[in-house]
Design an enzyme around this catalytic site. Structure first.
Site, PDB file in Angstrom:
ATOM      1  N   GLY A  41       7.878  -4.910  12.168  1.00  0.00           N
ATOM      2  CA  GLY A  41       8.528  -3.811  11.442  1.00  0.00           C
ATOM      3  C   GLY A  41      10.023  -3.628  11.643  1.00  0.00           C
ATOM      4  N   CYS A  71       0.717  -8.714   4.902  1.00  0.00           N
ATOM      5  CA  CYS A  71       1.679  -7.910   5.653  1.00  0.00           C
ATOM      6  C   CYS A  71       2.803  -7.541   4.698  1.00  0.00           C
ATOM      7  CB  CYS A  71       2.209  -8.758   6.807  1.00  0.00           C
ATOM      8  SG  CYS A  71       3.523  -7.984   7.748  1.00  0.00           S
ATOM      9  N   ASN A  72       3.024  -6.254   4.511  1.00  0.00           N
ATOM     10  CA  ASN A  72       4.097  -5.815   3.607  1.00  0.00           C
ATOM     11  C   ASN A  72       5.463  -6.245   4.134  1.00  0.00           C
ATOM     12  OD1 ASN A  72       2.902  -3.421   1.602  1.00  0.00           O
ATOM     13  ND2 ASN A  72       1.725  -3.704   3.460  1.00  0.00           N
ATOM     14  N   THR A  73       5.644  -6.142   5.437  1.00  0.00           N
ATOM     15  CA  THR A  73       6.945  -6.449   6.039  1.00  0.00           C
ATOM     16  C   THR A  73       7.276  -7.932   5.871  1.00  0.00           C
ATOM     17  OG1 THR A  73       6.332  -4.804   7.703  1.00  0.00           O
ATOM     18  CG2 THR A  73       8.324  -6.074   8.118  1.00  0.00           C
ATOM     19  N   CYS A 181       1.609  -0.440   4.707  1.00  0.00           N
ATOM     20  CA  CYS A 181       1.507  -1.375   5.835  1.00  0.00           C
ATOM     21  C   CYS A 181       0.023  -1.627   6.043  1.00  0.00           C
ATOM     22  CB  CYS A 181       2.123  -0.751   7.091  1.00  0.00           C
ATOM     23  SG  CYS A 181       1.748  -1.652   8.623  1.00  0.00           S
ATOM     24  N   THR A 182      -0.336  -2.889   6.230  1.00  0.00           N
ATOM     25  CA  THR A 182      -1.759  -3.232   6.248  1.00  0.00           C
ATOM     26  C   THR A 182      -2.490  -2.734   7.502  1.00  0.00           C
ATOM     27  OG1 THR A 182      -1.195  -5.420   7.129  1.00  0.00           O
ATOM     28  CG2 THR A 182      -1.465  -5.222   4.739  1.00  0.00           C
ATOM     29  N   HIS A 183      -1.747  -2.321   8.497  1.00  0.00           N
ATOM     30  CA  HIS A 183      -2.404  -1.711   9.671  1.00  0.00           C
ATOM     31  C   HIS A 183      -2.924  -0.305   9.359  1.00  0.00           C
ATOM     32  CE1 HIS A 183      -0.419  -4.875  12.058  1.00  0.00           C
ATOM     33  NE2 HIS A 183      -1.195  -4.523  13.072  1.00  0.00           N
TER      34      HIS A 183
HETATM   35  N1  DGL Z   1       0.990  -4.981   9.022  1.00  0.00           N
HETATM   36  C1  DGL Z   1       2.340  -5.140   8.704  1.00  0.00           C
HETATM   37  C2  DGL Z   1       2.753  -4.608   7.359  1.00  0.00           C
HETATM   38  O1  DGL Z   1       1.945  -4.574   6.457  1.00  0.00           O
HETATM   39  C3  DGL Z   1       3.416  -5.096   9.729  1.00  0.00           C
HETATM   40  C4  DGL Z   1       3.309  -4.214  10.885  1.00  0.00           C
HETATM   41  C5  DGL Z   1       4.354  -4.564  11.916  1.00  0.00           C
HETATM   42  O2  DGL Z   1       4.190  -5.613  12.522  1.00  0.00           O
HETATM   43  O3  DGL Z   1       5.307  -3.806  12.083  1.00  0.00           O
HETATM   44  O4  DGL Z   1       3.879  -4.250   7.147  1.00  0.00           O
END
Ligand code: DGL
Length: 248
Positions: A41, A71-73, A181-183
Site C-alpha cells: 500500500g 490486488c488493487n495496489t 482493496c482485496t483484503h
Molecule cells: N490487497 C491489496 C490491494 O488490493 C494490497 C494491500 C497492501 O498490500 O497494502 O490493494
C-alpha cells in the site's frame, strides 16, 4: 497442463479467488501471496513493478496461462508494465466507483483503499468522471491489511481499527462503500455490524471473475483442467494463507 495464476501482496486476493472459483470451479489455480513484501500500500510503483515481475515469472514457470492481479495496489502500479512484458493476459482490480455512483441514493460514495491505489492516475481519472454526479469520500483502510494478515477479523481491537477509517465515510453520508482493496472483504462482517442498516458495500471481485471468463475465452484458453485444484504459495509464512483459504 494449463493453470490460472493469481497474486496479491498477501492473502487478500483469496477474496477474488473465492469469486472466481464460484464460476470456474474446475480449473487449476496457483495462488501466490507475496507476504514477505506486504503491505504494498505505501510502497513505490517501481518496487511493486519489480515484485510483479518476480511473481509473474514464478507463476509462468509453473504453467500459468493467465494471471489475475488480485490486488488493487499492484494493478494500479504494475499491470500496464506486466502486460507489455509478458505474453499472457492479465486481469486486474480497480475500485468499483461506477456501480457505486450509479447505485447511491444519498449521492455520497465512500471509497476504502490503500494509499497507493488512491493516488494512482487510473483511480484519479475514474473519480474525475463521476465527480459531477456524486460526492466521493475516501479513506485509506489504515491497519486493515495488518488485521487480515494477522487473522484478526473481529474483536475489540479490530473493531477500533476499522471504525477509525469507516466512520468518517458514514459521517459524510456515504450509503455505498467501495471496498478498493482485496483484503477488506475479509473484514466485511465487522464493517456491516458497524454501519447502519441500508449501507451497501461493493466488492468488485464477482465482476472481475466474470471478466476473467471472457478474457480466457477471447484468448482461447481451454476451460476445465484435468487436474483442478489450488496450489498455495507464499514468499513468507503460509499460516494465514492456509487459515483464510479454509474460510473461503
Ligand atoms: N490487497 C491489496 C490491494 O488490493 C494490497 C494491500 C497492501 O498490500 O497494502 O490493494
Amino acid at each position: 497442463m494449463a493453470a490460472i495464476g493469481i497474486f496479491d501482496s498477501g492473502s487478500g486476493g483469496l477474496s477474488v479467488l473465492r469469486e472466481i472459483r464460484k464460476i470456474l470451479p474446475d480449473e487449476r489455480y496457483i495462488y501466490y501471496s507475496d507476504n514477505a513484501h506486504c503491505p504494498y500500500g505505501e510502497k513505490s510503483a517501481s518496487y511493486i513493478i519489480e515484485r510483479g515481475r518476480a511473481v509473474t515469472e514464478l507463476l509462468l514457470s509453473k504453467g500459468a496461462e493467465a494471471v489475475v492481479v488480485a490486488c488493487n495496489t499492484a494493478t494500479a502500479a504494475a499491470i500496464a508494465t506486466l502486460r507489455s512484458e509478458y505474453p499472457v493476459p492479465f486481469v486486474g482490480m480497480e475500485p468499483a466507483v461506477k456501480p457505486a455512483a450509479t447505485g447511491t441514493r444519498s449521492g455520497v460514495v465512500g471509497v476504502l483503499a490503500t494509499a497507493g491505489t488512491l493516488k494512482a492516475p487510473k483511480y484519479l481519472n475514474t473519480k474525475e468522471q463521476y465527480a459531477d454526479a456524486v460526492k466521493i469520500e475516501e479513506r485509506v483502510g489504515r491497519g486493515f491489511v495488518e488485521l487480515v494478515e494477522g487473522m484478526e477479523l473481529d474483536g475489540p481491537h479490530a473493531e477500533a481499527v476499522v471504525r477509525e477509517s469507516l466512520e468518517p465515510l458514514l459521517a459524510a453520508g456515504a450509503d455505498t462503500i467501495v471496498l478498493g482493496c482485496t483484503h477488506y472483504p475479509f473484514l466485511l462482517p465487522l464493517m456491516q455490524r458497524i454501519a447502519p442498516e441500508g449501507v451497501r458495500f461493493i466488492d468488485p471481485a464477482p465482476a472481475v471473475a466474470r471478466h476473467l471468463v471472457d478474457v480466457l475465452n477471447d484468448h482461447g484458453i481451454a476451460l476445465s483442467d484435468p487436474d483442478p485444484g489450488v496450489e498455495l504459495l507464499s514468499s513468507g509464512s503460509d499460516a494465514t494463507l492456509k487459515k483464510l483459504f479454509n474460510l473461503i
